[in-house]
Each structure stands twice: as structure tokens, then as C-alpha cells.
Design a protein around this motif. Structure first.
Motif, PDB file in Angstrom:
ATOM      1  N   ALA A 114      29.060  59.782  67.271  1.00 44.93           N
ATOM      2  CA  ALA A 114      30.071  60.309  68.190  1.00 44.93           C
ATOM      3  C   ALA A 114      30.608  59.206  69.100  1.00 44.93           C
ATOM      4  O   ALA A 114      31.822  59.126  69.342  1.00 44.93           O
ATOM      5  CB  ALA A 114      29.481  61.446  69.019  1.00 44.93           C
ATOM      6  N   LEU A 115      29.736  58.351  69.610  1.00 46.75           N
ATOM      7  CA  LEU A 115      30.157  57.254  70.473  1.00 46.75           C
ATOM      8  C   LEU A 115      31.047  56.273  69.717  1.00 46.75           C
ATOM      9  O   LEU A 115      32.039  55.782  70.256  1.00 46.75           O
ATOM     10  CB  LEU A 115      28.938  56.541  71.062  1.00 46.75           C
ATOM     11  CG  LEU A 115      29.229  55.439  72.061  1.00 46.75           C
ATOM     12  CD1 LEU A 115      29.980  55.992  73.264  1.00 46.75           C
ATOM     13  CD2 LEU A 115      27.944  54.774  72.497  1.00 46.75           C
ATOM     14  N   LYS A 116      30.697  55.997  68.460  1.00 44.65           N
ATOM     15  CA  LYS A 116      31.542  55.114  67.639  1.00 44.65           C
ATOM     16  C   LYS A 116      32.920  55.730  67.430  1.00 44.65           C
ATOM     17  O   LYS A 116      33.935  55.033  67.503  1.00 44.65           O
ATOM     18  CB  LYS A 116      30.882  54.851  66.284  1.00 44.65           C
ATOM     19  CG  LYS A 116      29.870  53.760  66.294  1.00 44.65           C
ATOM     20  CD  LYS A 116      29.343  53.560  64.889  1.00 44.65           C
ATOM     21  CE  LYS A 116      29.010  52.123  64.651  1.00 44.65           C
ATOM     22  NZ  LYS A 116      28.512  51.887  63.294  1.00 44.65           N
ATOM     23  N   MET A 117      32.960  57.021  67.155  1.00 45.41           N
ATOM     24  CA  MET A 117      34.243  57.696  66.957  1.00 45.41           C
ATOM     25  C   MET A 117      35.074  57.639  68.232  1.00 45.41           C
ATOM     26  O   MET A 117      36.267  57.332  68.200  1.00 45.41           O
ATOM     27  CB  MET A 117      34.018  59.146  66.516  1.00 45.41           C
ATOM     28  CG  MET A 117      35.276  59.961  66.356  1.00 45.41           C
ATOM     29  SD  MET A 117      36.310  59.351  65.018  1.00 45.41           S
ATOM     30  CE  MET A 117      37.503  60.658  64.874  1.00 45.41           C
ATOM     31  N   LEU A 118      34.461  57.923  69.365  1.00 41.62           N
ATOM     32  CA  LEU A 118      35.155  57.907  70.645  1.00 41.62           C
ATOM     33  C   LEU A 118      35.704  56.511  70.940  1.00 41.62           C
ATOM     34  O   LEU A 118      36.864  56.353  71.337  1.00 41.62           O
ATOM     35  CB  LEU A 118      34.207  58.367  71.756  1.00 41.62           C
ATOM     36  CG  LEU A 118      34.788  58.552  73.144  1.00 41.62           C
ATOM     37  CD1 LEU A 118      35.820  59.662  73.146  1.00 41.62           C
ATOM     38  CD2 LEU A 118      33.670  58.864  74.130  1.00 41.62           C
ATOM     39  N   THR A 119      34.899  55.496  70.723  1.00 43.61           N
ATOM     40  CA  THR A 119      35.322  54.115  70.960  1.00 43.61           C
ATOM     41  C   THR A 119      36.438  53.713  70.000  1.00 43.61           C
ATOM     42  O   THR A 119      37.416  53.086  70.399  1.00 43.61           O
ATOM     43  CB  THR A 119      34.122  53.160  70.819  1.00 43.61           C
ATOM     44  OG1 THR A 119      33.072  53.608  71.677  1.00 43.61           O
ATOM     45  CG2 THR A 119      34.499  51.741  71.172  1.00 43.61           C
ATOM     46  N   ARG A 120      36.304  54.088  68.748  1.00 39.56           N
ATOM     47  CA  ARG A 120      37.319  53.748  67.749  1.00 39.56           C
ATOM     48  C   ARG A 120      38.653  54.406  68.087  1.00 39.56           C
ATOM     49  O   ARG A 120      39.707  53.772  68.010  1.00 39.56           O
ATOM     50  CB  ARG A 120      36.860  54.166  66.351  1.00 39.56           C
ATOM     51  CG  ARG A 120      37.774  53.672  65.253  1.00 39.56           C
ATOM     52  CD  ARG A 120      37.154  53.876  63.889  1.00 39.56           C
ATOM     53  NE  ARG A 120      36.877  55.254  63.571  1.00 39.56           N
ATOM     54  CZ  ARG A 120      37.746  56.082  62.997  1.00 39.56           C
ATOM     55  NH1 ARG A 120      38.938  55.662  62.675  1.00 39.56           N
ATOM     56  NH2 ARG A 120      37.409  57.314  62.734  1.00 39.56           N
ATOM     57  N   VAL A 121      38.616  55.663  68.482  1.00 40.55           N
ATOM     58  CA  VAL A 121      39.856  56.354  68.848  1.00 40.55           C
ATOM     59  C   VAL A 121      40.486  55.690  70.070  1.00 40.55           C
ATOM     60  O   VAL A 121      41.712  55.496  70.116  1.00 40.55           O
ATOM     61  CB  VAL A 121      39.603  57.858  69.104  1.00 40.55           C
ATOM     62  CG1 VAL A 121      40.829  58.530  69.704  1.00 40.55           C
ATOM     63  CG2 VAL A 121      39.202  58.556  67.821  1.00 40.55           C
TER      64      VAL A 121
END
Length: 189
Positions: A114-121
Motif C-alpha cells: 500500500a505504501l509503495k502504491m501511495l508513493t508511486r501515485v
């Protein structure tokens, strides 16, 4: 093939929701008028989650300069994406019981995903804003869209402009920021 299409559609759907929540938080931080585009769009897309979160947040957080309800909405959406992805594709890809495997390790993996997705977005959204700003500066620098993009990107470009000199009258700060954002995305993968 069908699994890849489903994964793609799920990612695009959550990317738009998370990006809208983050853009809403950023626009509120900069005190950008939300009645014009893209403010009305991000509000329409995120109101269903942000408004209830504003009611349950402590008053100090709900009334601070940072739009914590939008930030929390983005984080919850990223967590929801990670959970849904794990449930759908864990079962499809052969996990016997994803719920049974939900131990401490799976929970940490879920949070990291989830943190990777948030950072990527966040990085991709900033990349799109800066790229839009650069393109608009070439084709229509006097337009309202250029003014909005300049206002959204200025807090990121101003520190770079103090360090990076202009070359032949050309401001290279946006190019450097685009490179840094792209490197951040490469490191994230």
C-alpha cells in the motif's frame, strides 16, 4: 490474459482515486480555488470518502492547514487496493487461503504494498503536473491552465531554481525535477 486486464483496470481505478485524493490535499495546502477544474473534479471523485473522514478526525486535525482527511483518504484507498489485490490475485494465483495466511508477515507485506502504491501515485501525479506545466509553458503560457499548473508546481520548482542556473535563458529546473521524479519511480520498483 484476463488476469492481466483485470489487474490493469483495478490499478487504473485506484490510481485515479488515490491521485484525486492527493491532488485535493495538495490543492488545499496551496489554497487553490476548488470551484474550478480540476478542483471540482477531485472533490466530486473523493467527497464520498473525505467528508466522512473530516467528521471523525479530531478537530485540531480537521481544521489544520494540511487536509488530513484527503491524505488519510489516499492512504485508506492505497490500503484498500493492496487488500483487494491480495484477495483477488492471491486466490487466482494459487494461494489456498489468503485469509488464513494473513499473519504478521502478510500484514507487513500488505502495508508495504500500500505504501509503495501511495508513493508511486504521488510521484507519477507530480510527474504529470510538471510535464503539463512544461508543455503549457511552450504552447500557451498565458492560459488559465498554465497559471494553475504553475501554482501547483512552483513549491517544488522554486528550491531547484535557486540552485540550478538558467542556461541560455532556459529554466532547467523542471527538467531536473522530472529526472528526480523518474529516478524516484525507478528506485521504487
Amino acid at each position: 490474459m484476463l488476469i492481466r486486464i483485470l489487474a490493469f483496470l483495478l490499478e487504473i481505478f485506484f490510481f485515479l482515486l488515490i491521485g484525486a485524493a492527493l491532488l485535493r490535499a495538495w490543492m488545499n495546502w496551496l489554497r487553490v480555488n476548488m470551484s474550478a477544474q480540476p478542483g471540482s473534479f477531485v472533490m466530486a471523485v473523493t467527497n464520498w470518502l473525505v467528508k466522512p473522514l473530516r467528521r471523525v478526525l479530531p478537530k485540531a486535525l480537521a481544521q489544520s492547514r494540511v487536509d488530513w482527511a484527503s491524505v488519510l483518504a489516499a492512504a485508506l484507498l492505497a490500503l484498500g487496493y493492496a487488500l483487494l489485490w491480495g484477495l483477488l490475485f492471491g486466490v487466482v494465483l494459487g494461494a489456498t487461503s489468503w485469509a488464513a495466511a494473513l499473519g504478521p508477515t502478510a500484514f507487513v507485506s500488505l502495508l508495504v504494498f500500500a505504501l509503495k502504491m501511495l508513493t508511486r501515485v504521488a510521484l507519477q501525479t507530480l510527474f504529470i503536473l510538471v510535464l503539463g506545466y512544461v508543455i503549457m509553458s511552450w504552447i500557451q503560457p498565458g492560459s488559465p491552465a498554465y497559471g494553475l499548473l504553475a501554482r501547483l508546481t512552483e513549491p517544488l520548482l522554486a528550491p531547484l531554481r535557486r540552485v540550478i542556473p538558467t542556461v541560455g535563458g532556459l529554466d532547467l529546473s523542471a527538467l531536473v525535477l522530472l529526472l528526480v521524479l523518474q529516478i524516484g519511480l525507478m528506485v521504487l520498483v
